[in-house]
Every structure is written in C-alpha cells, then in structure tokens.
Design a protein around this motif. Structure first.
Motif, mmCIF file in Angstrom:
data_model
loop_
_atom_site.group_PDB
_atom_site.id
_atom_site.type_symbol
_atom_site.label_atom_id
_atom_site.label_comp_id
_atom_site.label_asym_id
_atom_site.label_seq_id
_atom_site.Cartn_x
_atom_site.Cartn_y
_atom_site.Cartn_z
ATOM 1 N N THR A 43 0.839 -1.194 0.000
ATOM 2 C CA THR A 43 0.000 0.000 0.000
ATOM 3 C C THR A 43 0.873 1.242 0.000
ATOM 4 O OG1 THR A 43 -1.785 -1.101 1.190
ATOM 5 C CG2 THR A 43 -1.784 1.296 1.245
ATOM 6 N N GLU A 45 0.265 5.340 0.426
ATOM 7 C CA GLU A 45 -0.724 6.321 0.864
ATOM 8 C C GLU A 45 -0.064 7.701 0.912
ATOM 9 O OE1 GLU A 45 -4.411 5.724 3.744
ATOM 10 O OE2 GLU A 45 -2.514 5.693 4.822
ATOM 11 N N ILE A 308 -14.505 7.769 4.557
ATOM 12 C CA ILE A 308 -13.711 6.910 3.666
ATOM 13 C C ILE A 308 -14.605 6.361 2.557
ATOM 14 C CG2 ILE A 308 -12.321 4.801 3.524
ATOM 15 C CD1 ILE A 308 -11.779 5.188 6.571
ATOM 16 N N GLY A 310 -14.089 4.000 -1.306
ATOM 17 C CA GLY A 310 -13.096 3.312 -2.115
ATOM 18 C C GLY A 310 -13.695 2.281 -3.047
ATOM 19 N N ARG A 312 -12.421 -1.513 -5.129
ATOM 20 C CA ARG A 312 -11.417 -2.552 -5.333
ATOM 21 C C ARG A 312 -11.752 -3.348 -6.590
ATOM 22 N NH1 ARG A 312 -8.966 -7.260 -1.401
ATOM 23 N NH2 ARG A 312 -8.925 -8.897 -2.970
ATOM 24 N N GLN A 329 -6.655 -1.579 -5.448
ATOM 25 C CA GLN A 329 -7.677 -0.884 -4.667
ATOM 26 C C GLN A 329 -7.301 0.586 -4.529
ATOM 27 O OE1 GLN A 329 -9.150 -2.410 -0.672
ATOM 28 N NE2 GLN A 329 -7.977 -0.623 -0.033
ATOM 29 N N PHE A 330 -8.295 1.454 -4.648
ATOM 30 C CA PHE A 330 -8.077 2.892 -4.453
ATOM 31 C C PHE A 330 -9.014 3.373 -3.355
ATOM 32 C CE2 PHE A 330 -8.557 7.437 -5.557
ATOM 33 C CZ PHE A 330 -7.218 7.801 -5.544
ATOM 34 N N LYS A 331 -8.459 4.069 -2.364
ATOM 35 C CA LYS A 331 -9.240 4.538 -1.222
ATOM 36 C C LYS A 331 -8.933 6.000 -0.953
ATOM 37 C CE LYS A 331 -7.892 3.764 2.985
ATOM 38 N NZ LYS A 331 -7.525 3.129 4.260
ATOM 39 N N THR A 333 -9.579 9.171 1.880
ATOM 40 C CA THR A 333 -9.947 9.495 3.261
ATOM 41 C C THR A 333 -9.976 11.006 3.440
ATOM 42 O OG1 THR A 333 -8.916 7.468 4.088
ATOM 43 C CG2 THR A 333 -9.360 9.210 5.700
ATOM 44 N N ALA A 351 -5.067 9.833 -0.222
ATOM 45 C CA ALA A 351 -5.543 8.689 -0.988
ATOM 46 C C ALA A 351 -4.540 7.561 -0.870
ATOM 47 C CB ALA A 351 -5.757 9.068 -2.456
#
Length: 359
Positions: A43, A45, A308, A310, A312, A329-331, A333, A351
C-alpha cells in the motif's frame, strides 16, 4: 544526504521498510492450481493526490497474509487471554497478517528550517505489526487483535525517505527534519469488533448486496491511545454477513471467503466500500511528542472523524501456480482537524493505492 550515509541504527531500520519497494511483478495467464495459503500486497498512501504535502503526508506498507494457523503457543495463549476480554472465545481464526511499514508526518510548510510551534510536528514511524482476525460461529462478528512495535525519530528513516523522494521527483527539499519528534521504542495494541447490521443491509437489483456493519476499536500504547466507533458499508455480490475492512494501511485482514465476485465482466471483479469513523483520542505521539520528553507538540483535538470511500478491482484470470489473482484498490480518506492552532488548520485528504495478490 546520500542514501548510503545512514548510521548503523538506520541501516538496521532499513531492513523493515525495504521489502515495501518490491511489491510489484508480472501478470500471467490463469493456470489451474490450489489456492495459496500466503499472499502479499503493498500500500502507498499520500496526500499528494490532492496537491498537498502536509500533516499525515506519506505511508508505505508491505503486508503478508496467511490462511493457515501458524501461531506459536505464546501467540495462541495471548489471543485466548484477549478473547476473554473481547468476547471472542468461541471464534475461529480466520487469517493472520504481518505488516511492515513507515509513516511520515510534516507541518504545512516543509521548506522552513526553523521550528514551527503552531503547526504539526515533524515525525516518523517505522514499524512491524501482527494481526489476527477471528470469526464468530454465526459468521456475523469479526474480531481483529493487533500488536505493533516500531521506532520513532531518525531511526524511522522518514527524513531520508522524504529527501530522497523529493530529490528524485524534483520537489522542494524538506528542511526541518532536525525538529522532528525524537527517537524511542513505540508500542501499541488494539482490538476491533465488527458486527453485521441486518436492519441496515439490503438486496439490490442485479443480485447486488449492500451490507452494513457497525464496529468499535480500542487502542493503547505510547504510540496512540484512543477509542473509536464507526459504520462501514460494502456493495458487491455474494457478500458475507460481515465483511472485513479493505486491505491497506490501518485496515486489517480479508479472506478468500469474503472475496468479491464478478460484477461487470467475466475477467473483472469489483467491490465498493465506504465508512465513517470517529475517534476519541487520549494520546498521539505524532502530536503530543514522547512522554516525559521535551519534544515539539501541538494542542491535540479530542475528537477526530474520518470519511472513507473506495473501490477494489480483482482480476481472477491472473492467477498462476506461483501466486494468487492480482487486485488493485483505491481509497480516499477525508479527515477532520486533528489539532488546534492560532491560525486556521484545514481538514486533510489523502488517498491510498493497494496492489498485490489475494487467495
């Protein structure tokens, strides 16, 4: 500073973060094979996705997840004792996960060498953590137990990592790392309990499900001490009664049984998710500084809220004999203000992109 000018302590710390740079590889055609018992994902971020470079500004993490119970007798004894407190004595181990990562925090202006007492302190953390997810017999409650140990200060390598990255990307050089929160051993233990909420879940057209879960989490240690509560929503097909949080930094554990299924075309699977979480903060070393030390600090806000969302995407045909199917996956916050100051402090957005293989 040259990448090869670390002192011995920093060289030792580098061993924890270097594997995070290796989380990529080729995608091959599908080959019939047994599902893997161990999978990997990484990950990245950062807030640079929103053209900022401040506060919680960067995080990297390599995760190794296992479906086989490989706990030592000591680890089994600890989880049994913890489950007496958190009512998971009858739950079965779902997965275990080991994470190696680095977190980085800076003030709003990284080009100032002078101390900035009204802004967020410079700080970094290099850590390793172990998590265990346990599922209740009715498969409606998921309990996650986590222990983390790391180092703050120069040994976290945050200064070296940011300077190197900014040099490579031709960005302004950070000049205030000599003001960072000092070095210490950092420890934290946490427990999260996530329960399916049938009243807030629904069957949607096209065999799509909307599942909602409520959860709480408590954490204690000299890194952070807090209590949190939240609501999480997952949209997809063939979902379990309670879905685990998505993979990534600060979100632990998933399992093949909870995997997404085809939602658009045969070779593509997808799942959408969202959550709102509020934390009551009693301690945060990245804002308060080390205990009993004269570190930079700011006035911490007691309540912090994250929103949040996102998506996937899984690619089932990419499974081979050597690894499981790849996913990305893109998330995003959005975090409320974490501290008070004499000048306005904005809300913060970051992100995260997670990339790797699953079971």
């Amino acid at each position: 500073m040259s990448l090869f000018s670390f002192n011995p302590c920093r060289r030792a710390s580098l061993a924890l973060v270097a594997p995070a740079l290796l989380a990529c590889g080729a995608v091959h055609a599908q080959t019939p094979t047994q599902k893997q018992e161990t999978v990997h994902f990484g990950t990245y971020e950062n807030d640079s996705f929103f053209d900022t470079d401040r506060f919680y500004t960067n995080g990297v993490q390599l995760s190794i997840k296992r479906s086989r119970d490989q706990r030592s007798d000591f680890a089994k004894a600890l989880t049994r004792r913890a489950c007496v407190w958190f009512d998971c004595e009858d739950s079965a181990l779902l997965t275990s996960q080991t994470n190696y990562g680095q977190l980085m925090y800076t003030p709003g202006n990284i080009t100032l060498a002078a101390p900035q007492p009204q802004d967020r302190p410079w700080a970094g953390l290099l850590y390793v953590e172990q998590s265990y997810a346990l599922l209740s017999p009715d498969q409606r409650t998921l309990t996650t137990l986590t222990a983390q140990v790391g180092v703050t200060g120069p040994a976290s390598l945050s200064e070296d990592a940011q300077k190197l990255f900014h040099k490579i990307m031709d960005r302004p050089a950070p000049k205030g790392w000599h003001n960072q929160i000092g070095g210490s051993l950092s420890v934290m233990a946490s427990a999260e309990r996530r329960t399916a909420l049938e009243a807030l879940s629904a069957e949607l057209p096209g065999d799509v499900q909307l599942n909602t879960a409520g959860y709480w989490r408590v954490a204690a240690g000299n890194t952070m001490t807090y209590a949190a509560g939240g609501l999480a929503v997952v949209v997809g097909k063939d979902l379990p009664a309670v879905s685990p949080p998505p993979p990534g930094i600060g979100n632990k554990l998933a399992k093949e049984a909870f995997g997404p299924t085809t939602c658009m075309i045969k070779w593509l699977q997808c799942t959408a998710f969202g959550a709102v979480e509020t934390r009551l903060m009693a301690r945060n070393v990245f804002l308060d500084g080390r205990m009993f030390r004269d570190d930079p600090s700011v006035k911490r806000r007691h309540f912090v809220t994250d929103l949040i969302v996102g998506m996937r995407l899984d690619f089932p045909d990419s499974r081979t004999a050597s690894h499981g199917p790849w996913f990305v996956q893109f998330k995003v916050t959005r975090r409320s203000r974490e501290f008070r100051s004499s000048f306005p402090i904005p809300r913060h957005r970051m992100a995260a992109i997670t990339f790797g293989t699953e079971f």
